[in-house]
Design a protein around this motif. Structure first.
Motif, short mmCIF file in Angstrom:
data_model
loop_
_atom_site.label_atom_id
_atom_site.label_comp_id
_atom_site.label_asym_id
_atom_site.label_seq_id
_atom_site.Cartn_x
_atom_site.Cartn_y
_atom_site.Cartn_z
N ASP A 615 -12.00 1.47 18.58
CA ASP A 615 -12.05 2.87 18.15
C ASP A 615 -11.30 3.12 16.83
O ASP A 615 -11.36 4.23 16.30
N LYS A 616 -10.58 2.13 16.34
CA LYS A 616 -9.65 2.38 15.24
C LYS A 616 -10.32 2.67 13.91
O LYS A 616 -9.91 3.56 13.17
N GLN A 617 -11.36 1.93 13.58
CA GLN A 617 -11.95 2.06 12.25
C GLN A 617 -12.59 3.43 12.03
O GLN A 617 -12.51 3.99 10.93
N LYS A 618 -13.18 3.97 13.07
CA LYS A 618 -13.80 5.30 12.95
C LYS A 618 -12.74 6.34 12.59
O LYS A 618 -12.96 7.19 11.72
N TYR A 619 -11.60 6.28 13.26
CA TYR A 619 -10.50 7.21 12.96
C TYR A 619 -9.99 7.01 11.54
O TYR A 619 -9.83 7.98 10.77
N LEU A 620 -9.71 5.76 11.16
CA LEU A 620 -9.14 5.49 9.85
C LEU A 620 -10.06 5.94 8.72
O LEU A 620 -9.60 6.39 7.67
N SER A 621 -11.36 5.84 8.95
CA SER A 621 -12.32 6.22 7.92
C SER A 621 -12.17 7.70 7.55
O SER A 621 -12.01 8.04 6.37
N TRP A 622 -12.21 8.60 8.54
CA TRP A 622 -12.11 10.02 8.19
C TRP A 622 -10.69 10.42 7.82
O TRP A 622 -10.48 11.32 6.99
N ALA A 623 -9.68 9.76 8.41
CA ALA A 623 -8.29 10.10 8.09
C ALA A 623 -7.98 9.77 6.62
O ALA A 623 -7.38 10.58 5.91
N ILE A 624 -8.39 8.60 6.18
CA ILE A 624 -8.15 8.18 4.79
C ILE A 624 -8.95 9.07 3.84
O ILE A 624 -8.45 9.50 2.79
N ASN A 625 -10.18 9.36 4.21
CA ASN A 625 -11.02 10.19 3.33
C ASN A 625 -10.45 11.61 3.17
O ASN A 625 -10.57 12.21 2.10
N SER A 626 -9.83 12.14 4.20
CA SER A 626 -9.27 13.49 4.07
C SER A 626 -8.12 13.50 3.07
O SER A 626 -7.99 14.44 2.27
N PHE A 627 -7.29 12.45 3.07
CA PHE A 627 -6.21 12.35 2.08
C PHE A 627 -6.80 12.20 0.68
O PHE A 627 -6.39 12.89 -0.27
#
Length: 757
Positions: A615-627
């Protein structure tokens, strides 16, 4: 069979933060040890009586902690680091505080144990330390005292104990060629001793928390898990408690251990109930975590009524409970007098969550769904509130975002040269993370303004005076990149929530972060937008006082999201994007007004990482993009900083790099720069500011030790990309501590610079 209800733990801070106040008074020698213990006991008794009043079938004990429950477990197991053991081997509450905060005398300073995040929450724990010669014994018997207290209130007492496998996983060893499992039998013997004491007190059920079952465990951990629980087999019923995720991938462990009950978190974990029917024996109690222990919205009890009814068709030995401990939510919504009634009825704090369990179990046991209707009714009206507050322009803006909207114009290599020319900073530039001491006078000033005892003009004048003092202090210390000190901010998330649309605030919605540190997360209840500049006036004024650069200070979108109580009707990704667009406007205004360095703090980035690898990559994708969305339009010459603290970076170092911040400041001082090891194997392309001063301890860092840490960092990070800073903000420290610590930090840096030149 009757369905029983229980919780996995109750908030320990007191209804109005009585524990925090007592702790800090004790540390400052304003109350005695006996008075501190008296206050702690009063909090525990009140918590137990409230649980009984709300209709819980079990009274949960062992959820109280003087600092955090992992440190309490270390104390209970007698696992005390050697440096904190005194000549007479006495272990008491002072020992606990020394481990958590360090201890300083005229002769020497002893560093505290490390602190890090409790799985994917904003709660922190003190990391247990393991060595080959670690000694374990049941010498700290706080749990037995608490059980005696509870037995005077109700007979059905359920002690809560952190399990041996999770305890081992949470700790650290600093010795080479040493396997922590070599200590397992010693630890298990203490657990057996504890169980024996509980049996003598007539305890029928023990809640053993093993949250690591939500992780992807190695074969070694699985093997030792099975060994441990077979070793611990006893005459007391064990409820093995899991939370923060699904454990279906570890069911092979459950099937091989002698337990009488298993708790499943149905909020964070999605389960195929056909599999549960097949994999769990009929005799096993299944406790279903259906009340969200990490958010404050009311539960749709009717939804869970029908779900549990389906399960009861093939299994009748069901309990219901909170998904996890309620330490992650505030205590009681009834204390809130300023929230409008129509909104207040949407929320459920710890006390109300206990009542929700009573309502649901009553409805199921009596087969009367109508008992739930009035409780759930406000949730239906919320749909209309949301409809009325939907920002269609914002919705269209998000839908129109393209890939280019998440990228800065040029690479760091190009930006670095332009920033170097623009800022003209010395080698090893010195800065701080953002906040300066929040004195009692400052808090009173904000309180007076909030309560309309002074007007806005007078308030602003006094805040400007404090900012001026902060700037002058930094210039005297010869710091290179200054901050305004954040005197106008109560909390790094709450402050931004107060200045954005879509947030709601409480008076007493406090949640423990660590020790005496409590935060008051805002509630996100509708679309988020920015109607006016938030920080501009303060930062502009600070910059007008000095020729040195002053950092604009913002909290990042992921941290604002995760350190709030978010709405549950839309995805985290959409909420984070809304916040990012609001911050993007704020950053544009700062840059336009001559602020050339802007820090966007993201200490919660690692915290939000899902526990399972899949499940980690899906979270990191939108989290990084928001920054990246929030900073994408700034000029190359504008330097973007970010800050992260108290977490493990190794498994997300690539994602941190993907943020593409020009400078990242991180916490390393408390771990003796151990976190820098991840930079040895990963060629981090941008600049790094390791923390050279542990701000969570009252100990003053010594110049020679700082020099050692800087030299250690220089072996790993290029000297042209190395920044010097504390590991976090300084709001919790006194001005005396801050001045002395920063003097040593600056002096140590100058010494290194002179050697380089």
């Amino acid at each position: 069979m009757t369905i029983l209800n229980h919780i996995l733990g109750f908030p320990r801070i007191g209804f109005k933060r009585e524990l925090k106040i007592a702790q800090e008074m004790y540390w400052s020698k304003k109350i005695s040890k006996s008075k501190l213990k008296e206050i702690g006991k009063k909090i525990r008794i009140k918590n137990l009586k409230k649980q009984k009043e709300m209709g819980l079938d079990f009274l949960s004990v062992g959820d109280f902690a003087w600092y955090d429950h992992v440190l309490s477990t270390s104390m209970m197991l007698g696992n005390i680091p050697k440096r904190f053991i005194n000549s007479n081997n006495k272990i008491d509450i002072d020992t606990l505080f020394y481990i958590a905060r360090g201890v300083s005398t005229d002769k020497k300073s002893t560093n505290p144990s490390e602190m890090t995040k409790w799985f994917n929450t904003n709660y922190h724990y003190i990391v247990p330390e393991f060595s080959k010669d670690s000694v374990f014994n049941f010498s700290w018997k706080q749990l037995l005292k608490e059980i005696d207290e509870a037995l005077l209130i109700g007979k059905n007492v359920k002690p809560i104990i952190l399990g041996p496998m999770s305890y081992l996983w949470l700790g650290k060893t600093y010795e080479l060629n040493f396997n922590r499992f070599d200590l397992l039998d010693k630890i298990l013997d203490v657990y057996k001793n504890i169980f024996s004491c509980l049996e003598k007190k007539g305890i029928k059920w023990i809640q053993i928390d093993e949250p690591i079952l939500s992780l992807d465990l190695s074969s070694e951990y699985k093997k030792n898990f099975i060994y441990s629980y077979n070793y611990l087999k006893c005459n007391i019923n064990i409820l093995l408690t899991t939370y923060f995720g699904n454990i279906s991938h570890n069911l092979d462990i459950i099937q091989k251990i002698p337990i009488q009950g298993i708790h499943l978190d149905l909020i964070s974990g999605k389960y195929n109930f056909a599999d549960l029917k097949k994999n769990f024996s009929k005799d096993l109690i299944i406790s279903l975590g259906v009340i969200n222990g990490k958010n404050i919205w009311k539960t749709d009890l009717i939804k869970y009524y029908f779900l549990i009814k389906k399960i009861l068709k093939y299994r009748d030995n069901i309990w219901i409970g909170s998904s996890c401990s309620l330490i992650h939510v505030p205590v009681d919504i009834q204390q809130e007098k300023k929230i409008k009634t129509e909104l207040k009825t949407l929320f459920s704090f710890a006390v109300q969550k206990c009542y929700e369990l009573y309502l649901l179990s009553s409805a199921l046991n009596k087969n009367k769904i109508d008992l739930l209707e009035s409780w759930v009714l406000p949730l239906l009206s919320y749909n209309q509130i949301i409809k009325n507050n939907t920002n269609n322009n914002l919705k269209d803006k998000i839908l129109s975002l393209k890939k280019k909207d998440y990228q800065r114009k040029n690479s760091y290599k190009i930006r670095y040269k332009k920033q170097k020319k623009k800022l003209n900073l010395p080698i090893l530039p010195i800065t701080t993370i953002g906040s300066f001491p929040q004195t009692q006078d400052l808090r009173k000033l904000r309180s007076n303004f909030r309560n309309k005892l002074i007007n806005k003009k007078e308030y602003k004048k006094k805040i400007f005076k404090i900012i001026k003092y902060n700037i002058l202090q930094q210039e005297k210390l010869n710091i290179d990149v200054l901050v305004h000190g954040e005197p106008e901010r109560n909390d790094m998330v709450e402050y931004f929530g107060e200045n954005l649309e879509g947030f709601l605030f409480t008076e007493y919605g406090w949640v423990q972060s660590y020790g005496s540190r409590c935060v008051k997360p805002p509630i996100i209840y509708s679309d988020i937008s920015r109607s006016k500049p938030i920080t501009l006036d303060w930062i502009k004024y600070a910059q007008s006082l000095t020729k040195k650069p002053v950092k604009g200070m913002l909290t990042g979108p992921v941290t604002i999201l995760l350190w709030s109580f978010p709405r549950e009707d839309i995805s985290y990704k959409i909420i984070a994007t809304q916040i990012a667009l609001a911050l993007k406007d704020e950053i544009y205004d700062l840059e336009k007004n001559g602020i050339n360095i802007i820090q966007i703090d993201e200490p919660a980035l690692r915290e939000g990482l899902p526990l399972k690898n899949i499940d980690k990559q899906k979270y990191l994708s939108w989290a990084i993009n928001s920054f990246k969305l929030s900073v994408s339009s700034v000029k190359d010459s504008t330097q973007i900083h970010t800050h992260m603290c108290y977490c493990e970076f190794n498994d997300i170092i690539q994602s941190i790099s993907d943020l593409d911040a020009d400078v990242i400041t991180i916490e390393t001082a408390r771990s003796n720069m151990e976190i820098l090891d991840c930079f040895k194997n990963f060629k981090y392309p941008n600049s790094v500011g390791p923390g050279f001063y542990d701000i969570h301890s009252p100990n003053i860092p010594q110049k020679n030790n700082i020099i050692k840490l800087i030299k250690k960092s220089m072996k790993i990070i290029s000297i042209n990309k190395l920044w010097i800073n504390p590991d976090c903000g300084l709001k919790t420290r006194t001005w005396t501590e801050v001045n002395n610590a920063l003097k040593n930090l600056v002096s140590a840096t100058k010494k290194i610079r002179s050697n380089i030149s």
